[in-house]
Write a protein that holds these residues in place. Structure first.
Motif, PDB file in Angstrom:
ATOM      1  N   GLU A 169       0.849  -1.128  -0.031  1.00  0.00           N
ATOM      2  CA  GLU A 169      -0.039   0.034   0.016  1.00  0.00           C
ATOM      3  C   GLU A 169       0.837   1.397  -0.133  1.00  0.00           C
ATOM      4  O   GLU A 169       0.422   2.208  -0.664  1.00  0.00           O
ATOM      5  N   GLU A 170       1.834   1.216   0.746  1.00  0.00           N
ATOM      6  CA  GLU A 170       2.957   2.427   0.647  1.00  0.00           C
ATOM      7  C   GLU A 170       3.297   2.528  -0.565  1.00  0.00           C
ATOM      8  O   GLU A 170       3.469   3.751  -1.089  1.00  0.00           O
ATOM      9  N   ALA A 171       3.779   1.664  -1.373  1.00  0.00           N
ATOM     10  CA  ALA A 171       4.344   1.772  -2.614  1.00  0.00           C
ATOM     11  C   ALA A 171       3.200   2.155  -3.602  1.00  0.00           C
ATOM     12  O   ALA A 171       3.531   3.218  -4.310  1.00  0.00           O
ATOM     13  N   GLN A 172       1.879   1.792  -3.570  1.00  0.00           N
ATOM     14  CA  GLN A 172       0.982   2.182  -4.471  1.00  0.00           C
ATOM     15  C   GLN A 172       0.561   3.752  -3.997  1.00  0.00           C
ATOM     16  O   GLN A 172       0.098   4.396  -4.792  1.00  0.00           O
ATOM     17  N   ALA A 173       0.800   4.131  -2.758  1.00  0.00           N
ATOM     18  CA  ALA A 173       0.656   5.670  -2.456  1.00  0.00           C
ATOM     19  C   ALA A 173       1.891   6.681  -2.916  1.00  0.00           C
ATOM     20  O   ALA A 173       1.602   7.459  -2.674  1.00  0.00           O
ATOM     21  N   GLY A 174       2.787   5.893  -3.255  1.00  0.00           N
ATOM     22  CA  GLY A 174       3.868   6.613  -3.905  1.00  0.00           C
ATOM     23  C   GLY A 174       5.180   6.992  -2.795  1.00  0.00           C
ATOM     24  O   GLY A 174       5.755   7.793  -3.116  1.00  0.00           O
ATOM     25  N   PHE A 175       5.056   6.579  -1.368  1.00  0.00           N
ATOM     26  CA  PHE A 175       5.751   6.809  -0.667  1.00  0.00           C
ATOM     27  C   PHE A 175       6.943   5.764  -0.147  1.00  0.00           C
ATOM     28  O   PHE A 175       7.672   5.988   0.495  1.00  0.00           O
ATOM     29  N   ALA A 176       6.940   4.455  -0.644  1.00  0.00           N
ATOM     30  CA  ALA A 176       7.789   3.306  -0.280  1.00  0.00           C
ATOM     31  C   ALA A 176       9.123   3.825  -0.572  1.00  0.00           C
ATOM     32  O   ALA A 176      10.043   3.496   0.201  1.00  0.00           O
ATOM     33  N   ASP A 177       9.419   4.537  -1.661  1.00  0.00           N
ATOM     34  CA  ASP A 177      10.804   4.872  -2.000  1.00  0.00           C
ATOM     35  C   ASP A 177      11.232   5.986  -1.343  1.00  0.00           C
ATOM     36  O   ASP A 177      12.457   6.414  -1.729  1.00  0.00           O
ATOM     37  N   LYS A 178      10.293   6.599  -0.752  1.00  0.00           N
ATOM     38  CA  LYS A 178      10.803   7.945  -0.240  1.00  0.00           C
ATOM     39  C   LYS A 178      10.978   8.058   1.246  1.00  0.00           C
ATOM     40  O   LYS A 178      11.591   8.748   1.817  1.00  0.00           O
ATOM     41  N   ALA A 179      10.470   6.894   1.962  1.00  0.00           N
ATOM     42  CA  ALA A 179      10.348   6.638   3.212  1.00  0.00           C
ATOM     43  C   ALA A 179      11.745   6.318   4.066  1.00  0.00           C
ATOM     44  O   ALA A 179      12.455   5.858   3.214  1.00  0.00           O
ATOM     45  N   ALA A 180      11.831   7.069   5.058  1.00  0.00           N
ATOM     46  CA  ALA A 180      13.096   6.575   6.007  1.00  0.00           C
ATOM     47  C   ALA A 180      12.829   4.986   6.402  1.00  0.00           C
ATOM     48  O   ALA A 180      13.926   4.289   6.659  1.00  0.00           O
TER      49      ALA A 180
END
Length: 231
Positions: A169-180
């Motif tokens: 879900e984090e990947a689909q929300a667009g944040f997986a590659d940005k999150a610490a």
């Protein structure tokens, strides 16, 4: 009538891996849907935040695409603005758990910033879990479990089955590659068993007195399950 404590993030941002601050807060549906379930059942709700700061709603959670259209988005925004409990929180540090019958944590990315490292929240979660009190936590709010450390250094929730916002879900929300860091990974590292459901579909896990939900769509079903624990 029971008294239910809502522990809400006090953060208005989430620090990403590159050090930038992503504006956030609590996710509207995850607070308002359970609030409505509890109030309609005749229960009292008290909101607590770190320092007693008035919590910030994530603007994204008021967008039409997350509320099935503009009309519902306007209704959600009005519900947040009119919520007297959200507008006048008590200080988390001063909460006496003995005054409450259940505890609920709504999500949003905010808990990743503050509740994940908040010792007062961690201690409250540990006490609630150990007491057998109904405890509900949804979406990103399981980040608060990371601060629930026992005297021996282990996590109070280790060995529990939980639902939480997933890597997919984090990947689909667009944040997986940005999150610490990713919530599912950190919970797993702490010895907590994350049971993954379909992305964005309601998914609630009940393990002893702990009721957890994976995403915003799980908020109302989680509240209903928590009510069953109260009854």
């Amino acid at each position: 009538m029971s008294k239910i404590l809502f522990v809400v993030t006090g953060s208005d941002h989430w620090t990403l891996a590159d050090g930038t601050r992503h504006p956030t807060g609590f996710w509207a549906e995850e607070a308002i849907a359970p609030y409505d379930v509890f109030k309609k059942a005749g229960h009292e709700v008290v909101v607590a935040t770190p320092g007693g700061v008035v919590p910030t709603v994530d603007a994204g959670s008021l967008a039409p695409e997350f509320n099935d259209g503009q009309e519902n988005a306007d209704r959600m925004a009005a519900a947040v603005a009119a919520n007297a409990e959200l507008a006048s929180p008590v200080k988390l540090e001063e909460v006496d758990l003995a005054d409450y019958d259940a505890v609920f944590y709504p999500g949003g990315h905010g808990p990743m910033e503050d509740l994940s490292v908040n010792a007062d929240s961690g201690a409250l979660l540990t006490r609630a879990l150990d007491s057998g009190m109904p405890l509900g936590i949804v979406c990103h709010a399981p980040a608060a479990m990371l601060a629930a450390t026992k005297d021996d250094g282990g996590n109070a929730f280790a060995g529990y089955d939980v639902a939480a916002f997933t890597n997919a879900e984090e990947a689909q929300a667009g944040f997986a590659d940005k999150a610490a860091w990713l919530l599912q990974d950190r919970l797993t590292e702490a010895g907590i068993n994350v049971r993954v459901g379909e992305p964005w579909a309601p998914h609630v896990i009940v393990d002893r007195n702990l009721v957890t939900g994976q995403n915003p769509a799980s908020s109302a079903p989680l509240a209903t399950a928590l009510l069953e624990k109260l009854d």
